[in-house]
Design a protein around this motif. Structure first.
Motif, PDB file in Angstrom:
ATOM      1  N   GLY A   1      13.913 -15.434   6.976  1.00  0.00           N
ATOM      2  CA  GLY A   1      15.015 -16.105   6.273  1.00  0.00           C
ATOM      3  C   GLY A   1      14.831 -17.610   6.347  1.00  0.00           C
ATOM      4  N   ASN A   2      15.921 -18.338   6.430  1.00  0.00           N
ATOM      5  CA  ASN A   2      15.845 -19.805   6.482  1.00  0.00           C
ATOM      6  C   ASN A   2      15.397 -20.248   7.887  1.00  0.00           C
ATOM      7  OD1 ASN A   2      16.620 -22.559   6.959  1.00  0.00           O
ATOM      8  ND2 ASN A   2      17.782 -22.462   5.045  1.00  0.00           N
ATOM      9  N   LEU A   3      14.146 -20.697   7.975  1.00  0.00           N
ATOM     10  CA  LEU A   3      13.532 -21.001   9.276  1.00  0.00           C
ATOM     11  C   LEU A   3      14.326 -22.041  10.070  1.00  0.00           C
ATOM     12  CD1 LEU A   3      11.144 -20.603  11.209  1.00  0.00           C
ATOM     13  CD2 LEU A   3       9.924 -22.371   9.946  1.00  0.00           C
ATOM     14  N   ASP A   4      14.693 -23.093   9.385  1.00  0.00           N
ATOM     15  CA  ASP A   4      15.431 -24.176  10.042  1.00  0.00           C
ATOM     16  C   ASP A   4      16.746 -23.654  10.656  1.00  0.00           C
ATOM     17  OD1 ASP A   4      15.018 -27.275   9.815  1.00  0.00           O
ATOM     18  OD2 ASP A   4      17.176 -26.870   9.767  1.00  0.00           O
ATOM     19  N   GLU A   5      17.475 -22.887   9.871  1.00  0.00           N
ATOM     20  CA  GLU A   5      18.760 -22.345  10.347  1.00  0.00           C
ATOM     21  C   GLU A   5      18.559 -21.355  11.491  1.00  0.00           C
ATOM     22  OE1 GLU A   5      21.097 -22.452   6.123  1.00  0.00           O
ATOM     23  OE2 GLU A   5      21.107 -20.535   7.221  1.00  0.00           O
ATOM     24  N   ARG A   6      17.555 -20.491  11.350  1.00  0.00           N
ATOM     25  CA  ARG A   6      17.298 -19.467  12.375  1.00  0.00           C
ATOM     26  C   ARG A   6      16.936 -20.126  13.720  1.00  0.00           C
ATOM     27  NH1 ARG A   6      19.365 -15.331  12.807  1.00  0.00           N
ATOM     28  NH2 ARG A   6      17.696 -14.379  14.008  1.00  0.00           N
ATOM     29  N   VAL A   7      16.063 -21.137  13.677  1.00  0.00           N
ATOM     30  CA  VAL A   7      15.638 -21.802  14.917  1.00  0.00           C
ATOM     31  C   VAL A   7      16.838 -22.483  15.579  1.00  0.00           C
ATOM     32  CG1 VAL A   7      14.272 -23.717  15.856  1.00  0.00           C
ATOM     33  CG2 VAL A   7      13.205 -22.081  14.304  1.00  0.00           C
ATOM     34  N   HIS A   8      17.634 -23.210  14.791  1.00  0.00           N
ATOM     35  CA  HIS A   8      18.781 -23.907  15.376  1.00  0.00           C
ATOM     36  C   HIS A   8      19.799 -22.925  15.951  1.00  0.00           C
ATOM     37  CE1 HIS A   8      17.232 -27.593  13.429  1.00  0.00           C
ATOM     38  NE2 HIS A   8      17.829 -28.154  14.464  1.00  0.00           N
ATOM     39  N   LEU A   9      20.041 -21.819  15.247  1.00  0.00           N
ATOM     40  CA  LEU A   9      21.003 -20.815  15.723  1.00  0.00           C
ATOM     41  C   LEU A   9      20.532 -20.181  17.045  1.00  0.00           C
ATOM     42  CD1 LEU A   9      23.575 -19.068  15.082  1.00  0.00           C
ATOM     43  CD2 LEU A   9      22.008 -17.409  14.080  1.00  0.00           C
TER      44      LEU A   9
ATOM     45  N   LYS B   1       9.905 -26.403  27.233  1.00  0.00           N
ATOM     46  CA  LYS B   1      10.889 -26.745  26.198  1.00  0.00           C
ATOM     47  C   LYS B   1      10.225 -27.666  25.176  1.00  0.00           C
ATOM     48  CE  LYS B   1      15.049 -25.733  28.536  1.00  0.00           C
ATOM     49  NZ  LYS B   1      16.441 -25.960  28.772  1.00  0.00           N
ATOM     50  N   ALA B   2      10.794 -27.728  23.996  1.00  0.00           N
ATOM     51  CA  ALA B   2      10.304 -28.659  22.968  1.00  0.00           C
ATOM     52  C   ALA B   2      11.453 -28.943  22.018  1.00  0.00           C
ATOM     53  CB  ALA B   2       9.117 -28.061  22.216  1.00  0.00           C
ATOM     54  N   SER B   3      11.347 -30.024  21.280  1.00  0.00           N
ATOM     55  CA  SER B   3      12.424 -30.380  20.345  1.00  0.00           C
ATOM     56  C   SER B   3      12.444 -29.363  19.196  1.00  0.00           C
ATOM     57  CB  SER B   3      12.189 -31.780  19.784  1.00  0.00           C
ATOM     58  OG  SER B   3      11.047 -31.754  18.943  1.00  0.00           O
ATOM     59  N   PRO B   4      13.607 -29.171  18.552  1.00  0.00           N
ATOM     60  CA  PRO B   4      13.678 -28.245  17.413  1.00  0.00           C
ATOM     61  C   PRO B   4      12.660 -28.599  16.326  1.00  0.00           C
ATOM     62  CG  PRO B   4      15.884 -29.034  18.008  1.00  0.00           C
ATOM     63  CD  PRO B   4      14.918 -29.774  18.865  1.00  0.00           C
ATOM     64  N   GLU B   5      12.431 -29.888  16.102  1.00  0.00           N
ATOM     65  CA  GLU B   5      11.493 -30.316  15.047  1.00  0.00           C
ATOM     66  C   GLU B   5      10.072 -29.833  15.354  1.00  0.00           C
ATOM     67  OE1 GLU B   5      13.631 -32.469  16.672  1.00  0.00           O
ATOM     68  OE2 GLU B   5      15.078 -32.439  15.021  1.00  0.00           O
ATOM     69  N   ILE B   6       9.657 -29.992  16.609  1.00  0.00           N
ATOM     70  CA  ILE B   6       8.309 -29.550  17.014  1.00  0.00           C
ATOM     71  C   ILE B   6       8.220 -28.027  16.915  1.00  0.00           C
ATOM     72  CG2 ILE B   6       6.760 -29.321  19.029  1.00  0.00           C
ATOM     73  CD1 ILE B   6       6.543 -32.073  18.040  1.00  0.00           C
ATOM     74  N   ILE B   7       9.265 -27.344  17.369  1.00  0.00           N
ATOM     75  CA  ILE B   7       9.271 -25.875  17.317  1.00  0.00           C
ATOM     76  C   ILE B   7       9.116 -25.408  15.862  1.00  0.00           C
ATOM     77  CG2 ILE B   7      10.771 -23.843  17.594  1.00  0.00           C
ATOM     78  CD1 ILE B   7      11.780 -25.138  20.213  1.00  0.00           C
ATOM     79  N   ILE B   8       9.903 -25.980  14.972  1.00  0.00           N
ATOM     80  CA  ILE B   8       9.863 -25.572  13.562  1.00  0.00           C
ATOM     81  C   ILE B   8       8.470 -25.835  12.975  1.00  0.00           C
ATOM     82  CG2 ILE B   8      10.775 -26.125  11.249  1.00  0.00           C
ATOM     83  CD1 ILE B   8      13.542 -26.537  12.762  1.00  0.00           C
ATOM     84  N   GLN B   9       7.923 -26.990  13.307  1.00  0.00           N
ATOM     85  CA  GLN B   9       6.577 -27.334  12.821  1.00  0.00           C
ATOM     86  C   GLN B   9       5.550 -26.297  13.310  1.00  0.00           C
ATOM     87  OE1 GLN B   9       5.629 -31.459  13.838  1.00  0.00           O
ATOM     88  NE2 GLN B   9       3.510 -30.825  14.055  1.00  0.00           N
TER      89      GLN B   9
ATOM     90  N   GLY C   1       9.911 -19.552  27.610  1.00  0.00           N
ATOM     91  CA  GLY C   1      10.324 -20.613  26.688  1.00  0.00           C
ATOM     92  C   GLY C   1      10.515 -20.066  25.300  1.00  0.00           C
ATOM     93  N   PHE C   2      11.208 -20.841  24.507  1.00  0.00           N
ATOM     94  CA  PHE C   2      11.485 -20.449  23.121  1.00  0.00           C
ATOM     95  C   PHE C   2      10.162 -20.299  22.354  1.00  0.00           C
ATOM     96  CE2 PHE C   2      13.145 -20.990  18.804  1.00  0.00           C
ATOM     97  CZ  PHE C   2      14.334 -20.270  18.875  1.00  0.00           C
ATOM     98  N   MET C   3      10.211 -19.550  21.258  1.00  0.00           N
ATOM     99  CA  MET C   3       9.033 -19.422  20.381  1.00  0.00           C
ATOM    100  C   MET C   3       8.524 -20.820  20.007  1.00  0.00           C
ATOM    101  SD  MET C   3      10.615 -16.501  17.844  1.00  0.00           S
ATOM    102  CE  MET C   3      12.366 -16.791  18.150  1.00  0.00           C
ATOM    103  N   GLY C   4       7.211 -20.992  20.010  1.00  0.00           N
ATOM    104  CA  GLY C   4       6.644 -22.265  19.570  1.00  0.00           C
ATOM    105  C   GLY C   4       6.667 -23.378  20.605  1.00  0.00           C
ATOM    106  N   THR C   5       6.963 -23.045  21.850  1.00  0.00           N
ATOM    107  CA  THR C   5       6.961 -24.113  22.875  1.00  0.00           C
ATOM    108  C   THR C   5       5.583 -24.257  23.528  1.00  0.00           C
ATOM    109  OG1 THR C   5       7.927 -22.520  24.423  1.00  0.00           O
ATOM    110  CG2 THR C   5       9.435 -24.118  23.422  1.00  0.00           C
TER     111      THR C   5
END
Ligand code: S3P
Length: 168
Positions: free
Chosen positions: A124-132, A103-111, A10-14
């Protein structure tokens, strides 16, 4: 299917490590984290490996660490978020255990990932990096035997669901 290992991808932070530890404790199995195994084997940190040798060098060591871990049975294994990118790693995982994608939502992952600023791919920009990266990896985890969206679930609920799906 009765699993010889349970492998969490899973993605980082899941929540792979948190869920993995809880699951291993519940089953009385050992817990392995491929990032930690790699850091211990090479006496260095993931961020130093990326910084000094680059991502492809890290990926080669990651594949070796995974192969080494999966030669054993009766373990819950948490893998690094990018371990699924190599076809040989996916084949090795599918052959050696029951693979569960968290899996988890982008918001939860970023948090979740914002509390650990050491991840090399999230500089760098965490929000942009996670979404990309989520966009680049949108289907990368779908090879798993089972997929669980953890966004609304507690660790205990995820653990119970994995045990049920792995038929242990
Ligand atoms: C990575 C995820 C990290 C670690 C490395 C690369 C990735 O593991 O392996 O920083 O490519 O998604 P976690 O998923 O445990 O954070």
């Amino acid at each position: 299917m009765t699993a010889s290992n349970i492998i969490l991808v899973g993605f980082m932070g899941t929540g792979k490590s948190t869920v993995g530890k809880k699951l291993a404790e519940h089953l009385g199995w050992s817990f392995q984290d491929s990032d930690v195994a790699l850091e211990e084997a090479h006496q260095t940190s993931i961020s130093d490996l990326f910084r000094l040798h680059g991502e492809s060098y890290f990926r080669a060591l990651e594949s070796k660490a995974l192969e080494h871990i999966l030669a054993r049975k009766g373990q819950v294994v948490a893998t690094g978020g990018g371990a699924v990118l190599a076809e040989c790693n996916r084949a090795c995982m599918l052959e050696n255990g029951f693979v569960v994608a968290l899996k988890a939502s982008p918001e939860i992952i970023i948090q979740r990932v914002s509390s650990d600023t050491s991840r090399p791919l999230l500089q760098g920009n965490l929000d942009e990096r996670v979404h990309l990266l989520l966009e680049q990896r949108k289907s990368a985890y779908d090879f798993a035997h089972s997929v669980i969206d953890t966004t609304q679930l507690t660790t205990d609920q995820i653990t119970a669901l994995i045990i049920q799906r792995a038929e242990i």
